[in-house]
Design an enzyme around this catalytic site. Sequence first.
Site, PDB file in Angstrom:
ATOM      1  N   SER A 118       0.845  -1.199   0.000  1.00 40.73           N
ATOM      2  CA  SER A 118       0.000   0.000   0.000  1.00 40.73           C
ATOM      3  C   SER A 118       0.875   1.242   0.000  1.00 40.73           C
ATOM      4  CB  SER A 118      -0.866   0.019   1.260  1.00 40.73           C
ATOM      5  OG  SER A 118      -0.063   0.298   2.392  1.00 40.73           O
ATOM      6  N   ASP A 119       0.346   2.337  -0.502  1.00 42.71           N
ATOM      7  CA  ASP A 119       1.019   3.597  -0.242  1.00 42.71           C
ATOM      8  C   ASP A 119       0.900   3.832   1.268  1.00 42.71           C
ATOM      9  OD1 ASP A 119       2.358   5.971  -0.416  1.00 42.71           O
ATOM     10  OD2 ASP A 119       1.264   6.680  -2.165  1.00 42.71           O
TER      11      ASP A 119
END
Length: 800
Positions: free
Chosen positions: A316-317
């Site tokens: 994920s960011d």
Amino acid sequence: MFTTPLTRMAQIIAFFVLVCFSYLATSLATTPPPAIPLGNYSYVCDPARFTELGMDMSKFAWCNKDLPYDVRAKDLVDSMTLAEKALQLGDKAPGVPRIGLPMYYWWSEALHGVSDVGHATKFNDVVANVTSFPTVILTTASFNQSLWKNIGQVVSTEARAMRNAASAGLTYWSPNINVVRDPRWGRITETPGEDPFVVGTYASQYVRGLQDVEGTENATDLNSRPLKVAACCKHYAAYDVDAWLGVDRYHFDAIVTEQDMEETFLRPFEMCVKDGDVASVMCSYNRVNGIPTCADLNLLNRTIRGDWNLHGYIVSDCDSIEVMVHGHKWLGDTPEEASARTLRAGLDMDCGTFYPDFLNNAVALGKARESDLDKSLNYLYIVLMRLGYFDGSPQYSSLGKADICTDENMELAAEAAREGIVLLKNEDNNLPLDPKKQYNLAVVGPHANATLAMVGNYAGIPCRYVIPKDGLAKYANVTYAQGCENVLCENGSYIEEAKQAATNADVTVLFVGLDLTVEAESLDRTDLYLPGSQTDLINQVTDASKGPVILVILSAGGVDVSFAQENEKIKSIIWAGFPGQEGGSAIADVIFGKYNPGGRLPITWFKSDYVLQLPMTSMPLRPNETLGYPGRTYKFFSGTPLYPFGYGLSYTTFNYKVTSPSSSINIQLGKTQQCHNIIYKVNGTSPACAGVQVADSSCTEEIQVDVQVQNVGNKDGDNVVMVYSSAPSGVAGAPIKQVIGFERVFVRAGETQTVTFKFNACKSFSLIDQKGYKVLPFGEHTVIVGDESTSLPITFGFQK
Ligand SMILES: *[C@@H]1O[C@H](CO)[C@@H](O)[C@H](O)[C@H]1NC(C)=O
Ligand SMILES: *[C@@H]1O[C@H](CO)[C@@H](O)[C@H](O)[C@H]1NC(C)=O
Ligand SMILES: *[C@@H]1O[C@H](CO)[C@@H](O)[C@H](O)[C@H]1NC(C)=O
Ligand SMILES: *[C@@H]1O[C@H](CO)[C@@H](O)[C@H](O)[C@H]1NC(C)=O
Ligand SMILES: *[C@@H]1O[C@H](CO)[C@@H](O)[C@H](O)[C@H]1NC(C)=O
Ligand SMILES: *[C@@H]1O[C@H](CO)[C@@H](O)[C@H](O)[C@H]1NC(C)=O
Ligand SMILES: *[C@@H]1O[C@H](CO)[C@@H](O)[C@H](O)[C@H]1NC(C)=O
Ligand SMILES: *[C@@H]1O[C@H](CO)[C@@H](O)[C@H](O)[C@H]1NC(C)=O
Ligand SMILES: *[C@@H]1O[C@H](CO)[C@@H](O)[C@H](O)[C@H]1NC(C)=O
Ligand SMILES: *[C@@H]1O[C@H](CO)[C@@H](O)[C@H](O)[C@H]1NC(C)=O
């Protein structure tokens, strides 16, 4: 739709259950044993390391080199408790002291040189700095694929050297391959520009440079192919609004058509995974058509794993799951529900603390399955095994401080800047200046003394800076005046001194542009002008100058310098991107003709009124007549830009001669293959057999295009041969043209080089239709080389 009273009640109950549960969990749990660092050992499965820990390594099958990676990874994961598993799924994985598994920090960055952004890679007394290459938008402007790969190789060598000598990770969350859809975007500097094919080509070359271990590039088992370092293509997908007039990436919902998704937003990622064989993909903060990308089963598991067959992990960011809960308030999810949902969708690792904090409970509450944690952990440990994290990497063990900031590496950084620099205007052959003459130069402007600005964001500490004015001082007598206090140029009181300098100089060189205070992550622009009084500075200094003026622009996005293009005293304009640590010498080498510029703009430079015509948040690439929105990028913008995509001058002149051995090709249709309908503008219908769907075709037919590049001027130089195709006229919604190939060649004055391109009919001449299907229209396509004046018709027919 999930806010009925019943589900609300269920959430409340779940909340209480959860509170009690975590209370119980914390009161019963003993403090976890402290994480063990890898310390002075260079890999995990070193028997001496286990002896020091008082353990017997031979008891751990995951350390047995004779077993395949998947067996070892499974053994490792199976030996963990559920709580231990959840903890390893955050980017700061603490390891499992009980079995001798050390901590590992996943987050490192290497966008254009090793960076200390993230938690894993830090400069210290041993390695204080690394080679800092130009930012990606300038390196892209070279349109030199071997340069892109070469830089990746040098960056990963420095990363390995730094890991041996000091502290650096093995997993790098670079490159950023989002397409530049709008000229206002703050992160243009990090990206390879506006064309999806160019972006995807950059991605796969740079990733191969970072990842490939010499001699094993063609390994057949891609799940055990060794990695030099692991790269990551980000941010997936349709992410290109940071913060614009109150809209930010943590809340933005990108409304995207199927057609734009396939054609523009997904294509670079598909190329990165399939051609680059990248080890990781990062999902973004935004939503796409309502769904946060990190929770989208279709985008993650179905597309990246199912269709593209990723060998690696999806991350994920940073804090994306938290953003889903608190920013997007997606489905009213609790942290447990959100974590369970993203895990299910295919998100393996959380850059953040939601997975480690909540997945354990999510399983206890029946929301997530332990087998899904296992699957993700397996992907993660296989990547670490491919990196030699468990068994060592003898081929890199001799690298050290002496391999960082070498003369060759710094020269490559200078070469990248020289190859990228774009000459935008050069009246009366003003440039190059003659290095034999003793010029008095006035060197003026907020970037004349640039240091930090030249390396942009996601940079490490550079080995050194060659400042623009110092680069010029190697060739001439320089009088410096800053002109503005900084790029914001809010204080006009420095202009007078700059005018004085110009009054007495043979030539005035003005260094203007943008920096991270104007265009950056979380900072989009609202206009395309030079900031503050920079335009005043340029006009006043130009009026006052005795000699010709050279304008050098340091920026990532385009700026509207129409006024300078029209000003006859400003003879030359140069775009130098953010040119990296060696920027000053590269710019000076171009100005004094030691290097003949050949870079081309990787984005369209629009005039300032463009951004008044459409909001940044409107995602479609095609124009919308009803709303009065012009198209986006050279593929769909039919107006007149300031400088078009692919624009760039040289000190010499090139001519093209384009030929093809076969100008008409019949595609062999399969026995059961149907013709595919293609919508034409005029009649809304299409010819009887308008085209074929590419997915149904074996399509091995190739078109060869030979381009003779003649250097008819009197200087040696590089030419970027840019090849476009355009669809048969009348096909509704077709791009004006699209890049299908490019190559940079060096041609001596008076000589000719022939560049041969081979294009697969379906890969290079297909379009994405409104439904998202890839189709090859039959009829007369056009191959365009460079500008529109050199073109060649290619006709596709079919046979059964
Ligand atoms: C690591 O090596 C250094 C230098 O050889 C030494 O000073 C240090 O004590 C070692 N650290 C550990 C944890 O063994
Ligand atoms: C492309 O880049 C490589 C360096 O990686 C360089 O050797 C080569 O000369 C460049 N090609 C041209 C045409 O400039
Ligand atoms: C891998 O394949 C490419 C393309 O066929 C080839 O050029 C290259 O030499 C091969 N590399 C090795 C190490 O076999
Ligand atoms: C994820 O993709 C794999 C491989 O394509 C498939 O087997 C699996 O069922 C998918 N998982 C979900 C939850 O759809
Ligand atoms: C140029 O920049 C350097 C580094 O930031 C700084 O030390 C120096 O004072 C500046 N020079 C002038 C003349 O402003
Ligand atoms: C880079 O590190 C070297 C020592 O290794 C030091 O001499 C130099 O000043 C550093 N450069 C910068 C820009 O900090
Ligand atoms: C360099 O420029 C300064 C300032 O304009 C001037 O005084 C000096 O004579 C010049 N030197 C040479 C060698 O031209
Ligand atoms: C502009 O800069 C000058 C010189 O540094 C300074 O004296 C003056 O106060 C500044 N004016 C403003 C409005 O900031
Ligand atoms: C133009 O925008 C309007 C409003 O969003 C939309 O209904 C229409 O379909 C768009 N037209 C095209 C050609 O995309
Ligand atoms: C459109 O229809 C007219 C009349 O039926 C025909 O002459 C013309 O060729 C058609 N144009 C296209 C592009 O199909």
